[in-house]
Design an enzyme around this catalytic site. Sequence first.
Site, PDB file in Angstrom:
ATOM      1  N   ARG A   1     -46.419   0.843  17.105  1.00 13.56           N
ATOM      2  CA  ARG A   1     -47.285   0.270  16.075  1.00 13.56           C
ATOM      3  C   ARG A   1     -46.529  -0.803  15.269  1.00 13.56           C
ATOM      4  NH1 ARG A   1     -48.057  -1.501  11.171  1.00 13.56           N
ATOM      5  NH2 ARG A   1     -46.815   0.238  10.386  1.00 13.56           N
ATOM      6  N   ASP A   2     -45.667  -0.396  14.361  1.00 13.72           N
ATOM      7  CA  ASP A   2     -45.022  -1.392  13.498  1.00 13.72           C
ATOM      8  C   ASP A   2     -44.156  -2.348  14.315  1.00 13.72           C
ATOM      9  OD1 ASP A   2     -44.594  -2.598  11.058  1.00 13.72           O
ATOM     10  OD2 ASP A   2     -42.901  -1.330  10.522  1.00 13.72           O
TER      11      ASP A   2
ATOM     12  N   HIS B   1     -38.797   4.484   5.223  1.00 10.54           N
ATOM     13  CA  HIS B   1     -39.094   3.512   6.281  1.00 10.54           C
ATOM     14  C   HIS B   1     -38.303   2.245   5.985  1.00 10.54           C
ATOM     15  CE1 HIS B   1     -42.144   1.328   8.947  1.00 10.54           C
ATOM     16  NE2 HIS B   1     -41.665   0.322   8.237  1.00 10.54           N
TER      17      HIS B   1
ATOM     18  N   HIS C   1     -36.468  -1.517   7.278  1.00  8.53           N
ATOM     19  CA  HIS C   1     -36.299  -2.639   8.207  1.00  8.53           C
ATOM     20  C   HIS C   1     -34.870  -3.140   8.091  1.00  8.53           C
ATOM     21  CE1 HIS C   1     -40.544  -3.717   9.511  1.00  8.53           C
ATOM     22  NE2 HIS C   1     -40.668  -2.609   8.825  1.00  8.53           N
TER      23      HIS C   1
ATOM     24  N   CYS D   1     -40.075 -10.004  11.309  1.00  7.09           N
ATOM     25  CA  CYS D   1     -40.517 -10.102   9.923  1.00  7.09           C
ATOM     26  C   CYS D   1     -41.262 -11.420   9.807  1.00  7.09           C
ATOM     27  CB  CYS D   1     -39.319 -10.053   8.984  1.00  7.09           C
ATOM     28  SG  CYS D   1     -39.791 -10.074   7.245  1.00  7.09           S
TER      29      CYS D   1
ATOM     30  N   ASN E   1     -37.728  -3.292  12.487  1.00  9.81           N
ATOM     31  CA  ASN E   1     -37.403  -1.952  11.994  1.00  9.81           C
ATOM     32  C   ASN E   1     -35.990  -1.552  12.415  1.00  9.81           C
ATOM     33  OD1 ASN E   1     -40.494  -1.993  12.624  1.00  9.81           O
ATOM     34  ND2 ASN E   1     -40.243  -0.240  11.266  1.00  9.81           N
TER      35      ASN E   1
END
Lengths: 299, 299
Positions: free
Chosen positions: B13-14, B206, B208, B239, B248
């Site tokens: 997903r991310d 979470h 990055h 990003c 991430n």
Amino acid sequence: MSRFIEIVEVGPRDGLQNEKLSLSVEEKLVLIRQLDAAGARRMEVVSFVNPNRVPQMAGAEEIMAALPADLEHSRIGLVLNMRGWERCVAAQCDEANVVVCASDGFGTANQGSTTRQQVDALAAIVERQAVEGGPPITATLSVAFGCPFDGEVSQDQVVAIVREIAALRVPEIAIADTIGVANPWTVRKRIEAVRAAAPDARLRLHFHDTRNTGLANAFASVEAGVDVLDASVGGLGGCPFAPNATGNIGTEDLVYMLERAGFETGYDLGALIAIGRSISERLGKAPASSLARAGGFPA
Amino acid sequence: MSRFIEIVEVGPRDGLQNEKLSLSVEEKLVLIRQLDAAGARRMEVVSFVNPNRVPQMAGAEEIMAALPADLEHSRIGLVLNMRGWERCVAAQCDEANVVVCASDGFGTANQGSTTRQQVDALAAIVERQAVEGGPPITATLSVAFGCPFDGEVSQDQVVAIVREIAALRVPEIAIADTIGVANPWTVRKRIEAVRAAAPDARLRLHFHDTRNTGLANAFASVEAGVDVLDASVGGLGGCPFAPNATGNIGTEDLVYMLERAGFETGYDLGALIAIGRSISERLGKAPASSLARAGGFPA
């Protein structure tokens, strides 16, 4: 007042030594002067190794001759043996950083001598300095968290060597994760153990970002009371034992993390980012430091 | 017994959402199944956004239909609003992860709504779930350490929103450094403040790795008592506000750091490295995770 963390810039030495391309003396001097202007006050500028074995490090004497002595800047030379010490004294370095490998496997492969022989060489250098004079001596214990030949390096092994180095009254001892295998929990434990073994020495920590733990290890070090860290602009350098891996922790990454948290480093982050980008371009590669890619925050 | 750290895999997903290339449903399923086999037990597999706005996330319903329910695996769907919640319920996700942006600037640009509107939407979703049923709800507070539009995001701002989310009795709250600007000292302070504001919620963090602080922040979180972290295989993602930056924190990097320090994660590091390399190749880029480049230690 915020706490000051001293960052020793090692790009011109540990960084360039592990790059495929060799820079000319003039190019190295440009880099060193840019780093001076960006705030570096202690810098490993040369290595007194045999240039036939390490061509990237050729020109040490010419570089030192071109850099004027300056009380506010310390020009550090890397020294592996007595021959290196003699060159370092003759070149008038402000500090000699003498390397001792924590494992015989790495010592033999890299310097042609065992840990025992290297500690003895350090002792002989210290003794000679006491008689004949010469720059202050610091010691770096390399592969202190793992060795590409011998595997794990135990805390006991590290502490035993540090105890011997401390007995020589070396004022600063660096613990180096030369191949980037440390984790922050081990770093913290090892700092505590080393401090107990060398209570009078200043501790310096040296990390590689090979496995992305470099800044975590730096954070753990600062939290454990360490005030001196090595770093390399642009994250220069690689790892001869992991061909695609990155090198030292990037000076701009470390400065960003520390200054964003309120520490002082004396460096100009924007200037470091520009240097990291230009030197990486000159070396024909994308910058290995994250700040050189992403920029700071707030912009 | 060693401490277990739960890593929620967010690569499908991310990670994929921030890649230039879109994968087909079949390719995403291959990735998800590989990650299952490598040890992922909670995985953000789909996002219920408008596929016209985020083409990388197309096919959410098809992906869920192809993944069998399994008590040992939690298939998480990302939800931004009531429409997303309805799709998430219909698709039979095991968890809904509802996003609230910590800044109006990011909320408006990214989701077309303010923080206030998003908290209200979360409250409406929680209320509807209480009446009609549906999967457990977790909340993610994005840009909780800084916003590309509004700049700094204060701890007070974060705590105020977390207090509102906690009042809804959401069992897990994630604090997200969406653009990679956190430092480990701030992370530690914010965890303590958030825990005081939401003492009954489980905290998830979470990060990055945009500015190389990701693993340092993860270390600080684990030291502050956090047991759940998000990560993305191969360090997938980018990003949108820093075009050359990484995404991430890489699952394999996090697993390496934790397991080398004696924590358990339930993941197979070698399998993760292989997945990180193959998915990066498919996406036409060098792996962003360090382990995928350097390999583990000892080898």
